[in-house]
Design an enzyme around this catalytic site. Sequence first.
Site, PDB file in Angstrom:
ATOM      1  N   ARG A  50       0.843  -1.210   0.000  1.00  0.00           N
ATOM      2  CA  ARG A  50       0.000   0.000   0.000  1.00  0.00           C
ATOM      3  C   ARG A  50       0.874   1.255   0.000  1.00  0.00           C
ATOM      4  O   ARG A  50       0.565   2.244  -0.676  1.00  0.00           O
ATOM      5  CB  ARG A  50      -0.954   0.001   1.208  1.00  0.00           C
ATOM      6  CG  ARG A  50      -1.951   1.155   1.164  1.00  0.00           C
ATOM      7  CD  ARG A  50      -3.025   1.048   2.224  1.00  0.00           C
ATOM      8  NE  ARG A  50      -2.491   1.163   3.577  1.00  0.00           N
ATOM      9  CZ  ARG A  50      -3.219   1.032   4.673  1.00  0.00           C
ATOM     10  NH1 ARG A  50      -4.515   0.781   4.596  1.00  0.00           N
ATOM     11  NH2 ARG A  50      -2.671   1.145   5.873  1.00  0.00           N
ATOM     12  N   LYS A 149      -2.442   7.070   1.333  1.00  0.00           N
ATOM     13  CA  LYS A 149      -2.183   7.302   2.758  1.00  0.00           C
ATOM     14  C   LYS A 149      -1.056   8.326   2.837  1.00  0.00           C
ATOM     15  O   LYS A 149       0.122   7.992   2.949  1.00  0.00           O
ATOM     16  CB  LYS A 149      -1.821   5.988   3.446  1.00  0.00           C
ATOM     17  CG  LYS A 149      -2.008   6.066   4.945  1.00  0.00           C
ATOM     18  CD  LYS A 149      -2.091   4.706   5.574  1.00  0.00           C
ATOM     19  CE  LYS A 149      -1.996   4.798   7.071  1.00  0.00           C
ATOM     20  NZ  LYS A 149      -3.065   5.561   7.700  1.00  0.00           N
ATOM     21  N   GLU A 182     -16.029   6.847   5.681  1.00  0.00           N
ATOM     22  CA  GLU A 182     -15.220   6.155   6.687  1.00  0.00           C
ATOM     23  C   GLU A 182     -15.062   7.070   7.895  1.00  0.00           C
ATOM     24  O   GLU A 182     -15.649   8.156   7.935  1.00  0.00           O
ATOM     25  CB  GLU A 182     -13.869   5.761   6.106  1.00  0.00           C
ATOM     26  CG  GLU A 182     -13.023   6.945   5.664  1.00  0.00           C
ATOM     27  CD  GLU A 182     -11.620   6.541   5.186  1.00  0.00           C
ATOM     28  OE1 GLU A 182     -11.151   5.445   5.530  1.00  0.00           O
ATOM     29  OE2 GLU A 182     -11.005   7.352   4.481  1.00  0.00           O
TER      30      GLU A 182
HETATM   31  N1  PMP Z   1      -9.184   4.994   7.157  1.00  0.00           N
HETATM   32  C1  PMP Z   1      -8.290   5.944   7.491  1.00  0.00           C
HETATM   33  C2  PMP Z   1      -8.551   7.350   7.078  1.00  0.00           C
HETATM   34  C3  PMP Z   1      -7.136   5.607   8.211  1.00  0.00           C
HETATM   35  O1  PMP Z   1      -6.250   6.549   8.538  1.00  0.00           O
HETATM   36  C4  PMP Z   1      -6.940   4.266   8.616  1.00  0.00           C
HETATM   37  C5  PMP Z   1      -5.765   3.897   9.458  1.00  0.00           C
HETATM   38  N2  PMP Z   1      -4.612   3.783   8.713  1.00  0.00           N
HETATM   39  C6  PMP Z   1      -7.896   3.309   8.241  1.00  0.00           C
HETATM   40  C7  PMP Z   1      -9.008   3.713   7.512  1.00  0.00           C
HETATM   41  C8  PMP Z   1      -7.719   1.874   8.595  1.00  0.00           C
HETATM   42  O2  PMP Z   1      -6.692   1.298   7.818  1.00  0.00           O
HETATM   43  P1  PMP Z   1      -5.822   0.086   8.344  1.00  0.00           P
HETATM   44  O3  PMP Z   1      -6.774  -1.011   8.700  1.00  0.00           O
HETATM   45  O4  PMP Z   1      -4.955  -0.276   7.194  1.00  0.00           O
HETATM   46  O5  PMP Z   1      -5.064   0.558   9.524  1.00  0.00           O
END
Ligand code: PMP
Length: 288
Positions: A50, A149, A182
Amino acid sequence: MKIYINGKFYSKEDATVSVYDHGFLYGDGVFEGIRAYGGRVFKLKEHIDRLFESAKTIMLKIPLSSEKLMEDVVHTVRVNGLKDAYIRLVVTRGVGTLGLNPFNCEEPRIIIIADKIVLYPKTFYENGLSVITVPTQRNIAEAVNPRIKSMNYLNNILAKIEAINAGVHEAIMLNAAGFVAECTGDNIFIVRKGVIKTPPLYMGVLEGITRDEIIALARRFGIEVTEEVFTRHDVFNADECFLTGTAAEIIPVVKVDGRVVGNGKPGKLTRRLMAAFHELVRKVGVAI
Ligand code: PMP
Protein backbone atom coordinates in the site's frame (compact mmCIF):
# COMPACT_ATOMS: atom_id res chain seq x y z
CA MET A 1 14.53 4.06 21.48
CA LYS A 2 16.36 3.69 18.17
CA ILE A 3 14.79 5.40 15.17
CA TYR A 4 15.66 4.45 11.62
CA ILE A 5 16.35 7.22 9.10
CA ASN A 6 17.63 6.19 5.67
CA GLY A 7 19.40 3.08 6.92
CA LYS A 8 20.95 4.54 10.11
CA PHE A 9 19.70 4.45 13.69
CA TYR A 10 19.41 7.54 15.87
CA SER A 11 18.27 8.21 19.43
CA LYS A 12 14.83 9.83 19.75
CA GLU A 13 16.50 13.20 20.46
CA ASP A 14 18.78 12.99 17.43
CA ALA A 15 16.18 11.61 14.99
CA THR A 16 15.35 14.85 13.19
CA VAL A 17 14.41 15.96 9.70
CA SER A 18 15.21 19.23 7.98
CA VAL A 19 12.72 22.10 8.08
CA TYR A 20 13.26 22.17 4.30
CA ASP A 21 11.87 18.64 3.95
CA HIS A 22 8.72 18.87 1.84
CA GLY A 23 7.10 16.36 4.19
CA PHE A 24 7.30 19.09 6.81
CA LEU A 25 6.68 22.06 4.51
CA TYR A 26 3.77 20.62 2.52
CA GLY A 27 2.74 17.26 3.97
CA ASP A 28 4.33 15.82 0.85
CA GLY A 29 4.94 12.18 1.63
CA VAL A 30 3.29 8.88 2.46
CA PHE A 31 3.15 6.65 5.51
CA GLU A 32 1.92 3.45 7.09
CA GLY A 33 0.85 2.46 10.59
CA ILE A 34 1.77 -1.17 11.21
CA ARG A 35 1.50 -3.43 14.25
CA ALA A 36 3.49 -6.27 15.70
CA TYR A 37 1.86 -8.85 17.95
CA GLY A 38 3.78 -11.35 20.08
CA GLY A 39 6.95 -11.13 17.98
CA ARG A 40 5.30 -11.04 14.55
CA VAL A 41 4.65 -8.09 12.25
CA PHE A 42 1.06 -8.33 11.07
CA LYS A 43 0.32 -8.00 7.33
CA LEU A 44 3.71 -6.44 6.63
CA LYS A 45 3.65 -7.18 2.90
CA GLU A 46 0.18 -5.61 2.55
CA HIS A 47 1.33 -2.44 4.32
CA ILE A 48 4.48 -2.18 2.19
CA ASP A 49 2.45 -2.75 -0.99
CA ARG A 50 0.00 0.00 0.00
CA LEU A 51 2.91 2.34 0.78
CA PHE A 52 4.37 1.74 -2.69
CA GLU A 53 0.95 2.34 -4.27
CA SER A 54 0.49 5.62 -2.39
CA ALA A 55 4.02 6.63 -3.42
CA LYS A 56 3.40 5.77 -7.05
CA THR A 57 0.33 7.97 -7.20
CA ILE A 58 2.18 10.97 -5.79
CA MET A 59 5.19 10.19 -8.07
CA LEU A 60 7.52 9.59 -5.14
CA LYS A 61 10.17 7.00 -5.90
CA ILE A 62 11.02 5.01 -2.79
CA PRO A 63 14.76 4.36 -3.07
CA LEU A 64 14.55 0.80 -1.65
CA SER A 65 13.00 -2.42 -2.87
CA SER A 66 9.90 -3.58 -1.02
CA GLU A 67 11.87 -6.64 0.24
CA LYS A 68 14.60 -4.44 1.71
CA LEU A 69 12.05 -2.11 3.26
CA MET A 70 10.28 -5.08 4.88
CA GLU A 71 13.62 -6.28 6.28
CA ASP A 72 14.37 -2.82 7.63
CA VAL A 73 10.96 -2.59 9.35
CA VAL A 74 11.49 -5.96 11.04
CA HIS A 75 15.06 -5.02 11.96
CA THR A 76 13.91 -1.75 13.56
CA VAL A 77 11.42 -3.60 15.77
CA ARG A 78 14.12 -6.11 16.69
CA VAL A 79 16.79 -3.54 17.65
CA ASN A 80 14.23 -1.86 19.89
CA GLY A 81 13.64 -5.18 21.68
CA LEU A 82 9.88 -5.05 21.06
CA LYS A 83 7.48 -7.96 20.64
CA ASP A 84 4.27 -5.94 20.59
CA ALA A 85 4.70 -2.65 18.79
CA TYR A 86 3.16 0.13 16.79
CA ILE A 87 5.36 0.89 13.81
CA ARG A 88 5.22 4.17 11.92
CA LEU A 89 6.84 4.00 8.51
CA VAL A 90 7.11 7.40 6.79
CA VAL A 91 8.56 8.34 3.43
CA THR A 92 8.88 12.07 2.91
CA ARG A 93 9.66 13.84 -0.36
CA GLY A 94 12.96 14.96 1.14
CA VAL A 95 14.81 18.26 1.34
CA GLY A 96 13.93 20.80 -1.35
CA THR A 97 13.55 24.50 -1.92
CA LEU A 98 10.68 26.60 -0.56
CA GLY A 99 8.71 26.16 -3.79
CA LEU A 100 6.14 23.39 -4.28
CA ASN A 101 8.03 21.56 -7.05
CA PRO A 102 8.61 18.07 -5.63
CA PHE A 103 11.09 17.15 -8.37
CA ASN A 104 13.70 19.58 -7.05
CA CYS A 105 13.92 17.62 -3.81
CA GLU A 106 16.94 15.51 -2.92
CA GLU A 107 16.45 11.90 -1.89
CA PRO A 108 13.33 10.89 0.05
CA ARG A 109 13.62 10.38 3.80
CA ILE A 110 12.61 6.93 5.00
CA ILE A 111 11.78 6.94 8.68
CA ILE A 112 10.82 3.94 10.80
CA ILE A 113 9.65 4.40 14.38
CA ALA A 114 8.87 1.29 16.43
CA ASP A 115 7.24 2.21 19.69
CA LYS A 116 5.06 0.67 22.36
CA ILE A 117 1.45 0.36 21.38
CA VAL A 118 -0.96 2.64 23.24
CA LEU A 119 -4.30 0.88 23.39
CA TYR A 120 -7.74 2.38 23.66
CA PRO A 121 -9.30 1.76 27.10
CA LYS A 122 -10.80 -1.71 27.48
CA THR A 123 -14.22 -0.24 28.23
CA PHE A 124 -14.43 1.05 24.63
CA TYR A 125 -14.36 -2.55 23.42
CA GLU A 126 -16.63 -3.92 26.15
CA ASN A 127 -19.30 -1.23 25.96
CA GLY A 128 -18.84 0.20 22.46
CA LEU A 129 -18.22 3.72 21.22
CA SER A 130 -20.54 6.63 20.76
CA VAL A 131 -19.73 8.51 17.55
CA ILE A 132 -21.14 11.37 15.49
CA THR A 133 -21.17 12.35 11.85
CA VAL A 134 -19.34 15.61 11.27
CA PRO A 135 -19.72 18.56 8.86
CA THR A 136 -16.23 18.07 7.39
CA GLN A 137 -16.64 15.84 4.36
CA ARG A 138 -14.12 13.22 3.31
CA ASN A 139 -11.85 14.50 0.55
CA ILE A 140 -13.13 13.83 -2.93
CA ALA A 141 -11.01 11.44 -4.98
CA GLU A 142 -10.44 14.13 -7.60
CA ALA A 143 -8.78 16.38 -5.00
CA VAL A 144 -6.73 14.27 -2.60
CA ASN A 145 -7.74 10.67 -3.13
CA PRO A 146 -8.46 8.98 0.24
CA ARG A 147 -6.83 5.85 -1.22
CA ILE A 148 -3.48 7.63 -0.78
CA LYS A 149 -2.18 7.30 2.76
CA SER A 150 -0.46 10.65 2.60
CA MET A 151 1.21 12.78 5.25
CA ASN A 152 -1.53 15.32 4.63
CA TYR A 153 -4.12 14.34 7.26
CA LEU A 154 -5.78 17.72 7.82
CA ASN A 155 -9.07 16.48 6.33
CA ASN A 156 -9.21 13.80 9.01
CA ILE A 157 -7.86 16.08 11.74
CA LEU A 158 -10.61 18.64 11.10
CA ALA A 159 -13.20 15.88 11.47
CA LYS A 160 -11.45 14.61 14.62
CA ILE A 161 -11.58 18.11 16.13
CA GLU A 162 -15.33 18.19 15.51
CA ALA A 163 -15.72 14.80 17.20
CA ILE A 164 -13.65 15.83 20.22
CA ASN A 165 -15.53 19.15 20.50
CA ALA A 166 -18.73 17.12 20.63
CA GLY A 167 -17.34 14.90 23.40
CA VAL A 168 -16.80 11.71 21.37
CA HIS A 169 -13.65 9.92 20.22
CA GLU A 170 -14.36 9.18 16.56
CA ALA A 171 -16.32 10.75 13.70
CA ILE A 172 -18.12 9.25 10.75
CA MET A 173 -17.22 11.20 7.63
CA LEU A 174 -19.62 11.42 4.70
CA ASN A 175 -18.48 12.03 1.15
CA ALA A 176 -19.54 15.04 -0.93
CA ALA A 177 -22.69 13.19 -2.07
CA GLY A 178 -23.75 12.55 1.54
CA PHE A 179 -22.96 8.82 1.62
CA VAL A 180 -21.07 7.22 4.47
CA ALA A 181 -17.34 7.00 3.66
CA GLU A 182 -15.22 6.15 6.69
CA CYS A 183 -14.02 7.49 10.02
CA THR A 184 -11.00 9.72 10.72
CA GLY A 185 -8.67 6.77 11.24
CA ASP A 186 -10.85 3.70 10.75
CA ASN A 187 -13.12 2.03 8.21
CA ILE A 188 -16.77 1.51 9.04
CA PHE A 189 -19.01 -1.56 8.84
CA ILE A 190 -22.68 -2.13 9.60
CA VAL A 191 -24.60 -5.37 10.05
CA ARG A 192 -28.19 -5.72 8.90
CA LYS A 193 -30.16 -8.98 8.93
CA GLY A 194 -26.96 -11.05 9.17
CA VAL A 195 -25.24 -9.29 6.24
CA ILE A 196 -22.09 -7.25 6.84
CA LYS A 197 -21.83 -4.08 4.75
CA THR A 198 -19.02 -1.61 4.21
CA PRO A 199 -18.77 1.31 1.77
CA PRO A 200 -16.99 0.53 -1.52
CA LEU A 201 -13.60 2.17 -2.03
CA TYR A 202 -14.99 4.60 -4.61
CA MET A 203 -17.05 6.26 -1.85
CA GLY A 204 -13.77 7.89 -0.77
CA VAL A 205 -12.24 5.35 1.53
CA LEU A 206 -8.76 4.18 2.42
CA GLU A 207 -8.41 0.50 1.59
CA GLY A 208 -7.82 -0.51 5.18
CA ILE A 209 -5.73 -3.59 5.74
CA THR A 210 -7.87 -4.46 8.74
CA ARG A 211 -10.97 -3.87 6.57
CA ASP A 212 -9.71 -6.38 4.00
CA GLU A 213 -8.85 -8.89 6.72
CA ILE A 214 -12.27 -8.59 8.38
CA ILE A 215 -14.01 -9.08 5.02
CA ALA A 216 -11.94 -12.24 4.41
CA LEU A 217 -12.47 -13.50 7.98
CA ALA A 218 -16.24 -13.01 7.85
CA ARG A 219 -16.46 -14.73 4.46
CA ARG A 220 -14.47 -17.67 5.85
CA PHE A 221 -17.18 -17.94 8.51
CA GLY A 222 -19.78 -18.11 5.74
CA ILE A 223 -21.14 -14.65 6.58
CA GLU A 224 -22.24 -12.56 3.61
CA VAL A 225 -20.21 -9.36 3.19
CA THR A 226 -21.11 -6.69 0.65
CA GLU A 227 -19.42 -3.46 -0.36
CA GLU A 228 -22.45 -1.23 -0.54
CA VAL A 229 -23.32 2.45 -0.71
CA PHE A 230 -25.25 3.56 2.38
CA THR A 231 -26.42 6.62 4.27
CA ARG A 232 -26.68 7.70 7.92
CA HIS A 233 -30.20 6.24 7.94
CA ASP A 234 -28.73 2.78 7.35
CA VAL A 235 -26.26 3.25 10.18
CA PHE A 236 -28.98 4.41 12.61
CA ASN A 237 -31.12 1.39 11.72
CA ALA A 238 -28.34 -1.20 11.59
CA ASP A 239 -28.38 -4.16 13.96
CA GLU A 240 -24.67 -3.67 14.63
CA CYS A 241 -21.92 -1.24 13.72
CA PHE A 242 -18.15 -1.49 14.13
CA LEU A 243 -14.97 0.24 13.03
CA THR A 244 -11.69 -1.31 11.90
CA GLY A 245 -8.12 -0.07 11.82
CA THR A 246 -4.59 -1.09 12.69
CA ALA A 247 -4.61 0.84 15.97
CA ALA A 248 -8.23 0.24 16.99
CA GLU A 249 -8.46 -3.31 15.56
CA ILE A 250 -12.24 -3.92 15.66
CA ILE A 251 -14.20 -1.60 17.90
CA PRO A 252 -17.98 -1.73 18.36
CA VAL A 253 -20.14 1.38 17.87
CA VAL A 254 -23.34 1.56 19.90
CA LYS A 255 -24.53 5.12 19.37
CA VAL A 256 -24.48 7.37 16.29
CA ASP A 257 -25.71 10.98 16.43
CA GLY A 258 -27.74 10.16 19.54
CA ARG A 259 -29.44 7.12 17.95
CA VAL A 260 -28.86 3.82 19.72
CA VAL A 261 -27.58 1.19 17.28
CA GLY A 262 -29.21 -2.25 17.71
CA ASN A 263 -29.74 -2.99 21.37
CA GLY A 264 -27.07 -0.48 22.46
CA LYS A 265 -24.50 -3.20 23.18
CA PRO A 266 -21.66 -4.59 21.03
CA GLY A 267 -23.35 -6.97 18.59
CA LYS A 268 -23.00 -10.72 18.30
CA LEU A 269 -21.25 -10.75 14.92
CA THR A 270 -18.98 -7.89 16.01
CA ARG A 271 -17.93 -9.83 19.11
CA ARG A 272 -17.34 -12.97 17.08
CA LEU A 273 -15.12 -11.11 14.63
CA MET A 274 -13.25 -9.38 17.47
CA ALA A 275 -12.41 -12.75 19.03
CA ALA A 276 -11.40 -14.28 15.69
CA PHE A 277 -9.24 -11.27 14.82
CA HIS A 278 -7.40 -11.40 18.17
CA GLU A 279 -6.66 -15.05 17.62
CA LEU A 280 -5.49 -14.47 14.05
CA VAL A 281 -3.03 -11.63 14.70
CA ARG A 282 -0.98 -13.76 17.07
CA LYS A 283 -0.78 -16.67 14.63
CA VAL A 284 0.28 -15.04 11.37
CA GLY A 285 2.82 -12.41 10.40
CA VAL A 286 6.52 -11.98 9.71
CA ALA A 287 8.67 -13.17 12.62
CA ILE A 288 10.83 -10.55 14.33
N1 PMP B 1 -9.18 4.99 7.16
C1 PMP B 1 -8.29 5.94 7.49
C2 PMP B 1 -8.55 7.35 7.08
C3 PMP B 1 -7.14 5.61 8.21
O1 PMP B 1 -6.25 6.55 8.54
C4 PMP B 1 -6.94 4.27 8.62
C5 PMP B 1 -5.76 3.90 9.46
N2 PMP B 1 -4.61 3.78 8.71
C6 PMP B 1 -7.90 3.31 8.24
C7 PMP B 1 -9.01 3.71 7.51
C8 PMP B 1 -7.72 1.87 8.60
O2 PMP B 1 -6.69 1.30 7.82
P1 PMP B 1 -5.82 0.09 8.34
O3 PMP B 1 -6.77 -1.01 8.70
O4 PMP B 1 -4.96 -0.28 7.19
O5 PMP B 1 -5.06 0.56 9.52
